[in-house]
Design a protein around this motif. Sequence first.
Motif, mmCIF file in Angstrom:
data_model
loop_
_atom_site.group_PDB
_atom_site.id
_atom_site.type_symbol
_atom_site.label_atom_id
_atom_site.label_comp_id
_atom_site.label_asym_id
_atom_site.label_seq_id
_atom_site.Cartn_x
_atom_site.Cartn_y
_atom_site.Cartn_z
ATOM 1 N N ALA A 40 1.001 -1.205 0.197
ATOM 2 C CA ALA A 40 0.052 -0.150 0.067
ATOM 3 C C ALA A 40 0.939 1.232 0.106
ATOM 4 O O ALA A 40 1.945 1.219 0.500
ATOM 5 C CB ALA A 40 -1.012 0.136 1.321
ATOM 6 N N ASP A 41 0.490 2.308 -0.598
ATOM 7 C CA ASP A 41 1.064 3.475 -0.569
ATOM 8 C C ASP A 41 1.175 4.401 0.762
ATOM 9 O O ASP A 41 2.024 5.070 0.702
ATOM 10 C CB ASP A 41 0.754 4.546 -1.810
ATOM 11 C CG ASP A 41 0.903 3.673 -3.245
ATOM 12 O OD1 ASP A 41 1.935 3.239 -3.199
ATOM 13 O OD2 ASP A 41 0.115 4.137 -4.153
ATOM 14 N N ASN A 42 0.149 3.898 1.437
ATOM 15 C CA ASN A 42 -0.103 4.361 2.624
ATOM 16 C C ASN A 42 0.090 3.871 3.949
ATOM 17 O O ASN A 42 -1.277 3.289 4.207
ATOM 18 C CB ASN A 42 -1.302 5.478 2.839
ATOM 19 C CG ASN A 42 -2.535 4.744 2.433
ATOM 20 O OD1 ASN A 42 -2.294 3.275 2.133
ATOM 21 N ND2 ASN A 42 -3.780 5.153 2.653
ATOM 22 N N PRO A 43 1.191 3.289 4.141
ATOM 23 C CA PRO A 43 1.180 2.235 5.410
ATOM 24 C C PRO A 43 0.778 2.888 6.601
ATOM 25 O O PRO A 43 1.186 4.000 6.888
ATOM 26 C CB PRO A 43 2.885 1.644 5.243
ATOM 27 C CG PRO A 43 3.378 2.852 4.588
ATOM 28 C CD PRO A 43 2.389 3.533 3.751
ATOM 29 N N VAL A 44 0.029 2.156 7.242
ATOM 30 C CA VAL A 44 -0.480 2.541 8.637
ATOM 31 C C VAL A 44 0.145 1.788 9.849
ATOM 32 O O VAL A 44 0.647 0.762 9.595
ATOM 33 C CB VAL A 44 -2.014 2.534 8.856
ATOM 34 C CG1 VAL A 44 -2.903 3.458 7.931
ATOM 35 C CG2 VAL A 44 -2.492 1.085 8.474
ATOM 36 N N PRO A 45 0.438 2.213 10.839
ATOM 37 C CA PRO A 45 1.283 1.576 11.902
ATOM 38 C C PRO A 45 0.194 0.264 12.624
ATOM 39 O O PRO A 45 -0.943 0.712 12.385
ATOM 40 C CB PRO A 45 1.314 2.594 13.058
ATOM 41 C CG PRO A 45 0.635 3.797 12.573
ATOM 42 C CD PRO A 45 0.297 3.904 11.496
ATOM 43 N N PRO A 46 0.636 -0.445 12.834
ATOM 44 C CA PRO A 46 -0.145 -1.701 13.387
ATOM 45 C C PRO A 46 -1.041 -1.069 14.768
ATOM 46 O O PRO A 46 -0.696 -0.455 15.431
ATOM 47 C CB PRO A 46 0.834 -2.778 13.955
ATOM 48 C CG PRO A 46 2.069 -2.405 13.189
ATOM 49 C CD PRO A 46 2.174 -1.046 13.007
ATOM 50 N N PRO A 47 -2.135 -1.648 14.622
ATOM 51 C CA PRO A 47 -3.242 -1.186 15.921
ATOM 52 C C PRO A 47 -2.684 -1.660 17.190
ATOM 53 O O PRO A 47 -2.935 -1.136 18.162
ATOM 54 C CB PRO A 47 -4.478 -1.916 15.471
ATOM 55 C CG PRO A 47 -4.257 -2.575 14.133
ATOM 56 C CD PRO A 47 -2.944 -2.634 13.572
ATOM 57 N N LEU A 48 -1.701 -2.705 17.435
ATOM 58 C CA LEU A 48 -0.972 -3.139 18.673
ATOM 59 C C LEU A 48 -0.748 -1.844 19.321
ATOM 60 O O LEU A 48 -0.709 -1.785 20.556
ATOM 61 C CB LEU A 48 -0.125 -4.238 18.436
ATOM 62 C CG LEU A 48 0.543 -4.718 19.734
ATOM 63 C CD1 LEU A 48 -0.518 -5.706 20.448
ATOM 64 C CD2 LEU A 48 1.680 -5.519 19.374
ATOM 65 N N TYR A 49 -0.028 -1.092 18.538
ATOM 66 C CA TYR A 49 0.708 0.437 19.055
ATOM 67 C C TYR A 49 -0.086 1.093 19.723
ATOM 68 O O TYR A 49 0.451 1.903 20.437
ATOM 69 C CB TYR A 49 1.751 0.724 17.725
ATOM 70 C CG TYR A 49 2.823 0.029 17.416
ATOM 71 C CD1 TYR A 49 3.343 -1.081 18.018
ATOM 72 C CD2 TYR A 49 3.376 0.411 16.270
ATOM 73 C CE1 TYR A 49 4.227 -1.824 17.436
ATOM 74 C CE2 TYR A 49 4.319 -0.574 15.575
ATOM 75 C CZ TYR A 49 4.685 -1.614 16.285
ATOM 76 O OH TYR A 49 5.859 -2.205 15.893
ATOM 77 N N ASP A 50 -1.390 1.108 19.447
ATOM 78 C CA ASP A 50 -2.554 2.083 19.993
ATOM 79 C C ASP A 50 -2.750 1.618 21.443
ATOM 80 O O ASP A 50 -3.408 2.435 22.100
ATOM 81 C CB ASP A 50 -3.529 1.974 19.137
ATOM 82 C CG ASP A 50 -3.495 2.680 17.892
ATOM 83 O OD1 ASP A 50 -2.497 3.561 17.576
ATOM 84 O OD2 ASP A 50 -4.271 2.468 16.905
#
Length: 129
Positions: A40-50
Amino acid sequence: MKDWPNPALASAFIADEAATLSILLTRQALEHEAGWPKLADNPVPPPLYDLPQDAQGIARRMAGDIHALWEVAGRPYLRADDCKFAFQYLAAAIRKGIIPPIATLGEVDPVPAAKPAKPHILDMLKETT
């Protein structure tokens, strides 16, 4: 582990839903930490980090326990389709230029033999004729 309810998880006192969520969250985080390529062009951080640090630790420990149970069970549900998907993902990442191509056999220098091979019996016959 796809058996619901899973007897191995039940013996470790891990709820099936908690196991599924723990694996999902930690898998994405481990891929991110290992530097896996993202298509993907817009990698998002993994939800675990939230999650708070203690919840992250619990999820990681639970995922480790589940992984150990999976290995003891003989790694069930690891199918050829999973390997094919991993190969296709790698090929797509190479095509997009996210990771460099892997050298082919023709581009790799040969490894020298530890000691010279003994001559073959037919080679000895060729020398005498």
